[in-house]
Motif scaffolding. Structure first.
Motif, PDB file in Angstrom:
ATOM      1  N   UNK A  45    -160.872  11.052 -35.603  1.00  0.00           N
ATOM      2  CA  UNK A  45    -159.884  10.065 -35.142  1.00  0.00           C
ATOM      3  C   UNK A  45    -160.452   9.301 -33.959  1.00  0.00           C
ATOM      4  N   UNK A  46    -160.109   8.026 -33.870  1.00  0.00           N
ATOM      5  CA  UNK A  46    -160.525   7.222 -32.723  1.00  0.00           C
ATOM      6  C   UNK A  46    -159.371   6.321 -32.308  1.00  0.00           C
ATOM      7  N   UNK A  47    -159.097   6.261 -30.988  1.00  0.00           N
ATOM      8  CA  UNK A  47    -157.966   5.480 -30.483  1.00  0.00           C
ATOM      9  C   UNK A  47    -158.373   4.664 -29.262  1.00  0.00           C
ATOM     10  N   UNK A  48    -157.813   3.465 -29.151  1.00  0.00           N
ATOM     11  CA  UNK A  48    -158.043   2.616 -27.989  1.00  0.00           C
ATOM     12  C   UNK A  48    -156.925   1.581 -27.905  1.00  0.00           C
ATOM     13  N   UNK A  49    -156.910   0.822 -26.834  1.00  0.00           N
ATOM     14  CA  UNK A  49    -155.903  -0.223 -26.681  1.00  0.00           C
ATOM     15  C   UNK A  49    -156.591  -1.552 -26.394  1.00  0.00           C
ATOM     16  N   UNK A  50    -155.930  -2.627 -26.828  1.00  0.00           N
ATOM     17  CA  UNK A  50    -156.351  -3.992 -26.492  1.00  0.00           C
ATOM     18  C   UNK A  50    -155.112  -4.715 -25.976  1.00  0.00           C
ATOM     19  N   UNK A  51    -155.269  -5.515 -24.954  1.00  0.00           N
ATOM     20  CA  UNK A  51    -154.083  -6.147 -24.386  1.00  0.00           C
ATOM     21  C   UNK A  51    -154.433  -7.361 -23.540  1.00  0.00           C
ATOM     22  N   UNK A  52    -153.433  -8.210 -23.378  1.00  0.00           N
ATOM     23  CA  UNK A  52    -153.475  -9.284 -22.392  1.00  0.00           C
ATOM     24  C   UNK A  52    -152.081  -9.386 -21.784  1.00  0.00           C
TER      25      UNK A  52
ATOM     26  N   UNK B  54    -161.186  10.340 -41.736  1.00  0.00           N
ATOM     27  CA  UNK B  54    -161.276  11.385 -42.750  1.00  0.00           C
ATOM     28  C   UNK B  54    -160.889  10.843 -44.123  1.00  0.00           C
ATOM     29  N   UNK B  55    -161.667  11.198 -45.134  1.00  0.00           N
ATOM     30  CA  UNK B  55    -161.383  10.783 -46.497  1.00  0.00           C
ATOM     31  C   UNK B  55    -160.404  11.722 -47.197  1.00  0.00           C
ATOM     32  N   UNK B  56    -160.125  12.867 -46.601  1.00  0.00           N
ATOM     33  CA  UNK B  56    -159.321  13.867 -47.297  1.00  0.00           C
ATOM     34  C   UNK B  56    -158.213  14.510 -46.473  1.00  0.00           C
ATOM     35  N   UNK B  57    -158.216  14.318 -45.147  1.00  0.00           N
ATOM     36  CA  UNK B  57    -157.249  15.012 -44.303  1.00  0.00           C
ATOM     37  C   UNK B  57    -156.334  14.038 -43.559  1.00  0.00           C
ATOM     38  N   UNK B  58    -155.034  14.297 -43.633  1.00  0.00           N
ATOM     39  CA  UNK B  58    -154.073  13.559 -42.824  1.00  0.00           C
ATOM     40  C   UNK B  58    -154.160  14.049 -41.378  1.00  0.00           C
ATOM     41  N   UNK B  59    -153.689  13.240 -40.458  1.00  0.00           N
ATOM     42  CA  UNK B  59    -153.709  13.592 -39.039  1.00  0.00           C
ATOM     43  C   UNK B  59    -152.317  13.382 -38.453  1.00  0.00           C
ATOM     44  N   UNK B  60    -151.909  14.333 -37.638  1.00  0.00           N
ATOM     45  CA  UNK B  60    -150.626  14.234 -36.957  1.00  0.00           C
ATOM     46  C   UNK B  60    -150.790  14.738 -35.530  1.00  0.00           C
ATOM     47  N   UNK B  61    -150.445  13.896 -34.566  1.00  0.00           N
ATOM     48  CA  UNK B  61    -150.619  14.271 -33.159  1.00  0.00           C
ATOM     49  C   UNK B  61    -149.786  13.333 -32.288  1.00  0.00           C
TER      50      UNK B  61
ATOM     51  N   UNK C 121    -151.148   9.816 -39.641  1.00  0.00           N
ATOM     52  CA  UNK C 121    -152.082   8.991 -40.386  1.00  0.00           C
ATOM     53  C   UNK C 121    -152.493   9.679 -41.682  1.00  0.00           C
ATOM     54  N   UNK C 122    -152.402   8.954 -42.779  1.00  0.00           N
ATOM     55  CA  UNK C 122    -152.935   9.442 -44.042  1.00  0.00           C
ATOM     56  C   UNK C 122    -154.458   9.333 -43.999  1.00  0.00           C
ATOM     57  N   UNK C 123    -155.161   9.960 -44.929  1.00  0.00           N
ATOM     58  CA  UNK C 123    -156.617   9.787 -44.966  1.00  0.00           C
ATOM     59  C   UNK C 123    -156.994   8.314 -45.016  1.00  0.00           C
ATOM     60  N   UNK C 124    -157.949   7.924 -44.185  1.00  0.00           N
ATOM     61  CA  UNK C 124    -158.491   6.566 -44.115  1.00  0.00           C
ATOM     62  C   UNK C 124    -157.495   5.536 -43.572  1.00  0.00           C
ATOM     63  N   UNK C 125    -156.359   5.991 -43.061  1.00  0.00           N
ATOM     64  CA  UNK C 125    -155.357   5.045 -42.554  1.00  0.00           C
ATOM     65  C   UNK C 125    -155.619   4.664 -41.104  1.00  0.00           C
TER      66      UNK C 125
END
Length: 209
Positions: free
Chosen positions: A122-129, A141-148, A195-199
């Motif tokens: 997983x990768x997360x960041x923000x963009x803003x003005x 991930x191609x096969x695993x959902x993520x929840x956090x 997030x579903x896989x690849x979402x």
């Protein structure tokens, strides 16, 4: 191509990140938006890419061309889905003003806080003005959902001048989302992510909530 990603949908998380990470222009390979495989046999070499000459055709692109109508009339269901995703993403690239603004990565904070469910896929960041704030999260991930629960630092919340909970809208989806940015007493905030896989999600913070 099959040799590069195995499946054109596998490339979408990287495409979202590369498109939204910086202010740089975004370029596509020819046929990328319809999943052109480059698997045609030209009679020499190995079929791993499209040809700059007319030795072979490009079937996925030709199906989208639809005998000069350029409407995807012969495209497969997957090709239409893929192209619609690229259209949405690339339109955001030049309409979402936050993408011309500042960048703050959120990956390090999740690791420092040991955010449960957030891992190396997983990768997360923000963009803003000054007028738009985005939270961008991708699941590679191609096969695993993520929840956090994604944590946002109070320094970022102060910069955004947020003083209450805010509704979030996923700009990659046409259907409304009910997610919220939850403000905490210490000035930090959090967002529940599934997030579903690849979402990927590109969450827009509502100006009013």
């Amino acid at each position: 191509t099959v040799d590069f990603a195995g499946n054109p949908f596998n490339a979408l998380p990287a495409m979202v990140v590369s498109t939204t990470l910086s202010r740089s222009p975004t370029l596509l390979y020819f046929g990328q938006d319809v999943g052109e495989s480059g698997a045609e046999n030209a009679g020499f070499g190995q079929p791993t890419r499209t040809s700059i000459f007319d030795y072979v055709g490009v079937p996925a692109h030709q199906r989208w061309m639809n005998n000069g109508k350029f409407d995807g009339g012969q495209s497969t269901s997957d090709e239409k889905t893929l192209r619609a995703y690229y259209q949405t993403l690339l339109n955001l690239n030049h309409t979402a003003t936050a993408l011309q603004g500042e960048y703050v990565e959120l990956d390090t904070l999740q690791r420092q806080l040991n955010t449960q469910g957030y891992d190396d896929e997983v990768f997360a960041f923000s963009r803003f003005n000054e007028v738009q704030q985005l939270i961008i999260v991708s699941n590679f991930s191609q096969s695993h959902s993520k929840q956090f629960t994604l944590q946002l630092p109070n320094t970022l919340i102060q910069t955004w001048q947020i003083s209450s909970n805010k509704k979030l809208t996923d700009l990659l989806k046409s259907t409304p989302q009910n997610q919220q940015l939850i403000l905490h007493k210490d000035g930090s905030a959090s967002v529940d992510i599934e997030l579903a896989p690849l979402q990927s999600v590109i969450l827009n913070v509502a100006n009013k909530a």
